[in-house]
Write a protein that holds these residues in place. Structure first.
Motif, PDB file in Angstrom:
ATOM      1  N   LEU A 360       0.792  -1.222   0.000  1.00 18.21           N
ATOM      2  CA  LEU A 360       0.000   0.000   0.000  1.00 18.21           C
ATOM      3  C   LEU A 360       0.827   1.277   0.000  1.00 18.21           C
ATOM      4  O   LEU A 360       0.373   2.308  -0.520  1.00 18.21           O
ATOM      5  CB  LEU A 360      -0.944   0.012   1.208  1.00 18.21           C
ATOM      6  N   PHE A 361       2.029   1.244   0.571  1.00 19.67           N
ATOM      7  CA  PHE A 361       2.772   2.485   0.782  1.00 19.67           C
ATOM      8  C   PHE A 361       4.157   2.424   0.145  1.00 19.67           C
ATOM      9  O   PHE A 361       4.947   1.519   0.440  1.00 19.67           O
ATOM     10  CB  PHE A 361       2.904   2.770   2.286  1.00 19.67           C
ATOM     11  N   LYS A 362       4.443   3.394  -0.703  1.00 19.60           N
ATOM     12  CA  LYS A 362       5.756   3.463  -1.332  1.00 19.60           C
ATOM     13  C   LYS A 362       6.861   3.685  -0.302  1.00 19.60           C
ATOM     14  O   LYS A 362       7.996   3.271  -0.503  1.00 19.60           O
ATOM     15  CB  LYS A 362       5.780   4.602  -2.359  1.00 19.60           C
ATOM     16  N   SER A 363       6.522   4.362   0.775  1.00 21.36           N
ATOM     17  CA  SER A 363       7.526   4.672   1.801  1.00 21.36           C
ATOM     18  C   SER A 363       7.679   3.561   2.833  1.00 21.36           C
ATOM     19  O   SER A 363       8.305   3.766   3.869  1.00 21.36           O
ATOM     20  CB  SER A 363       7.153   5.977   2.507  1.00 21.36           C
ATOM     21  N   SER A 364       7.136   2.381   2.549  1.00 25.36           N
ATOM     22  CA  SER A 364       7.227   1.275   3.513  1.00 25.36           C
ATOM     23  C   SER A 364       8.668   0.862   3.773  1.00 25.36           C
ATOM     24  O   SER A 364       8.962   0.225   4.791  1.00 25.36           O
ATOM     25  CB  SER A 364       6.430   0.068   3.014  1.00 25.36           C
ATOM     26  N   TRP A 365       9.590   1.235   2.861  1.00 25.27           N
ATOM     27  CA  TRP A 365      10.999   0.882   3.048  1.00 25.27           C
ATOM     28  C   TRP A 365      11.568   1.487   4.331  1.00 25.27           C
ATOM     29  O   TRP A 365      12.536   0.956   4.885  1.00 25.27           O
ATOM     30  CB  TRP A 365      11.825   1.341   1.843  1.00 25.27           C
ATOM     31  N   ILE A 366      10.969   2.582   4.798  1.00 21.64           N
ATOM     32  CA  ILE A 366      11.441   3.207   6.035  1.00 21.64           C
ATOM     33  C   ILE A 366      11.307   2.234   7.207  1.00 21.64           C
ATOM     34  O   ILE A 366      12.140   2.212   8.124  1.00 21.64           O
ATOM     35  CB  ILE A 366      10.650   4.502   6.311  1.00 21.64           C
ATOM     36  N   LEU A 367      10.271   1.411   7.155  1.00 24.58           N
ATOM     37  CA  LEU A 367      10.054   0.429   8.217  1.00 24.58           C
ATOM     38  C   LEU A 367      10.666  -0.924   7.895  1.00 24.58           C
ATOM     39  O   LEU A 367      11.306  -1.536   8.747  1.00 24.58           O
ATOM     40  CB  LEU A 367       8.554   0.248   8.454  1.00 24.58           C
ATOM     41  N   PHE A 368      10.447  -1.393   6.679  1.00 20.70           N
ATOM     42  CA  PHE A 368      10.722  -2.789   6.370  1.00 20.70           C
ATOM     43  C   PHE A 368      11.805  -3.002   5.320  1.00 20.70           C
ATOM     44  O   PHE A 368      11.991  -4.128   4.849  1.00 20.70           O
ATOM     45  CB  PHE A 368       9.431  -3.480   5.922  1.00 20.70           C
ATOM     46  N   GLY A 369      12.516  -1.940   4.946  1.00 21.25           N
ATOM     47  CA  GLY A 369      13.566  -2.099   3.971  1.00 21.25           C
ATOM     48  C   GLY A 369      13.024  -2.370   2.583  1.00 21.25           C
ATOM     49  O   GLY A 369      11.872  -2.064   2.267  1.00 21.25           O
ATOM     50  N   ASN A 370      13.850  -2.965   1.756  1.00 21.24           N
ATOM     51  CA  ASN A 370      13.482  -3.225   0.377  1.00 21.24           C
ATOM     52  C   ASN A 370      12.712  -4.528   0.254  1.00 21.24           C
ATOM     53  O   ASN A 370      12.994  -5.508   0.936  1.00 21.24           O
ATOM     54  CB  ASN A 370      14.747  -3.303  -0.482  1.00 21.24           C
TER      55      ASN A 370
END
Length: 389
Positions: A360-370
């Protein structure tokens, strides 16, 4: 030089390894609370025999890095990209989750919200991987990322060093063990990279020479010979013996505080078991990997491996909340089911949350990496950061 072919089976290895991590964490309390149970040996077995996560992910990180980078020329641009991606996709999630776990435990312990006390304590734990019990692994990987370009240069420059990487790694690892025992006595040895040099250098060696030796790793009719069959049987026999010896030693030491083996022997059995485990897991993955397109279970396992870094970071939160609601009385069966429920919740809830948030979120990498492009919400980064890593 062309990039080497992608090994989809590695995601299966990641999936098995993260299941092992969650099994260890889900049974940790049971190894203390269930000593009077007739099934205590089962809890101890799953808790110790499943300790394959940290070392297997370290192996995988090294394997994938050297498999992909060794054939390529070393350039400033390539190394800059290497470090910038890991700063964003590993260090940032590490800092975020370190802060979340630290603040949660700070509150639960009833400590005052005094920044003069809080910030220095957080900083000290952040830079030593101690913000929460499982985050030491990411701290180790950051150390190994700092070493990677140096080792890559040395292995490319001195091919004899690359060829003998396993022996060099084990020698450095055991020098650290022995010097630490006799002189340094670092209390948190498991948080420092030299503890895992054997597994890391093994991964490097296999990554560099995989095309030449894969016929000895992959179990198949095409690769079958009497000598290889004998090697596979010896490999599995030694692996199983070392693992069960480690399990037995912990069983008696936990029950009556009596160790069967010396510190040296315990390190030896642990090292043999954790050095051979990723090879065994790779053999299993390649053995069943051909059925990934047909097997729903293997597709699920590969998916879990692809999101394993986020699952690794998140699942202790699930266990923290779950353990707030222990069974009040009831039969022993109720308690057994409660521990099983903790494992299932850790796996399923963290897996679902990481998957949904990443979608859902493009910025999810901030939490879960790549995560791979097909799983990410519009973020189609191609390079897999190999940590759960």
């Amino acid at each position: 030089m062309e990039r080497r072919s992608k090994l989809l089976e590695i995601d299966l290895v990641r999936g098995i390894a993260i299941l092992g991590v969650m099994m260890v964490h889900s049974t940790s309390n049971a190894t203390i609370a269930m000593k009077e149970s007739g099934l205590y040996g089962v809890y101890n077995f799953f808790n110790i025999f499943s300790k394959i996560g940290t070392t297997s992910f370290i192996f995988l990180s090294s394997f994938v890095l050297f498999y992909n980078y060794f054939p390529q020329p070393i350039t400033g641009a390539r190394m800059k990209k290497f470090y910038s991606r890991r700063l964003l996709l590993v260090v940032v999630p590490y800092i975020v989750f370190s802060a979340l776990y630290f603040l949660y435990t700070w509150k639960m312990n009833g400590k005052p919200w005094d920044l003069e006390q809080l910030l220095p304590t957080f900083w000290d734990r952040l830079i030593t991987g101690k913000a929460y019990t499982h985050l030491y692994f990411v701290f180790i990987n950051i150390q190994l990322y700092l070493l990677f370009p140096i080792l890559l240069f040395l292995f490319k420059r001195y091919r004899w060093l690359a060829a003998s990487a396993i022996f060099v790694g084990v020698a450095l690892q055991w020098a650290f063990f022995l010097y630490n025992r006799e002189y340094w006595q670092i209390p948190n040895r498991a948080s420092w990279a030299p503890t895992y040099f054997g597994q890391y250098f093994l991964g490097a060696w296999l990554g560099i020479y995989f095309d030449q030796i894969k016929s000895w790793i992959i179990i198949s009719k095409e690769n079958f010979s009497k000598s290889r069959l004998a090697a596979w049987i010896v490999l599995w026999g030694v692996w199983l013996t070392a693992g069960l010896t480690d399990v037995t030693n912990y069983y008696y030491s936990r029950l009556d505080k009596t160790y069967i083996y010396t510190n040296f022997d315990r390190d030896l059995f642990w090292d043999i078991y954790t050095m051979l485990t990723p090879i065994v897991l790779m053999q299993l993955a390649f053995l069943v990997g051909g059925a990934m397109n047909r097997s729903f279970g293997l597709k699920l396992l590969r998916h879990l491996g692809m999101v394993s870094f986020g699952v690794y970071l998140l699942h202790p939160f699930v266990l923290l909340i779950y353990r707030k609601f222990p069974p009040q009385g009831g039969s022993m069966l109720v308690h057994h089911l409660w521990y099983l429920g903790g494992y299932l919740c850790a796996v399923i809830i963290s897996w679902v949350i990481v998957t949904v948030v990443s979608k859902l979120f493009k910025s999810s990498w901030i939490l879960f990496g790549n995560v791979p492009g097909q799983l990410a919400g519009g973020s189609k980064k191609k390079e897999k950061v190999d940590v759960p890593a």
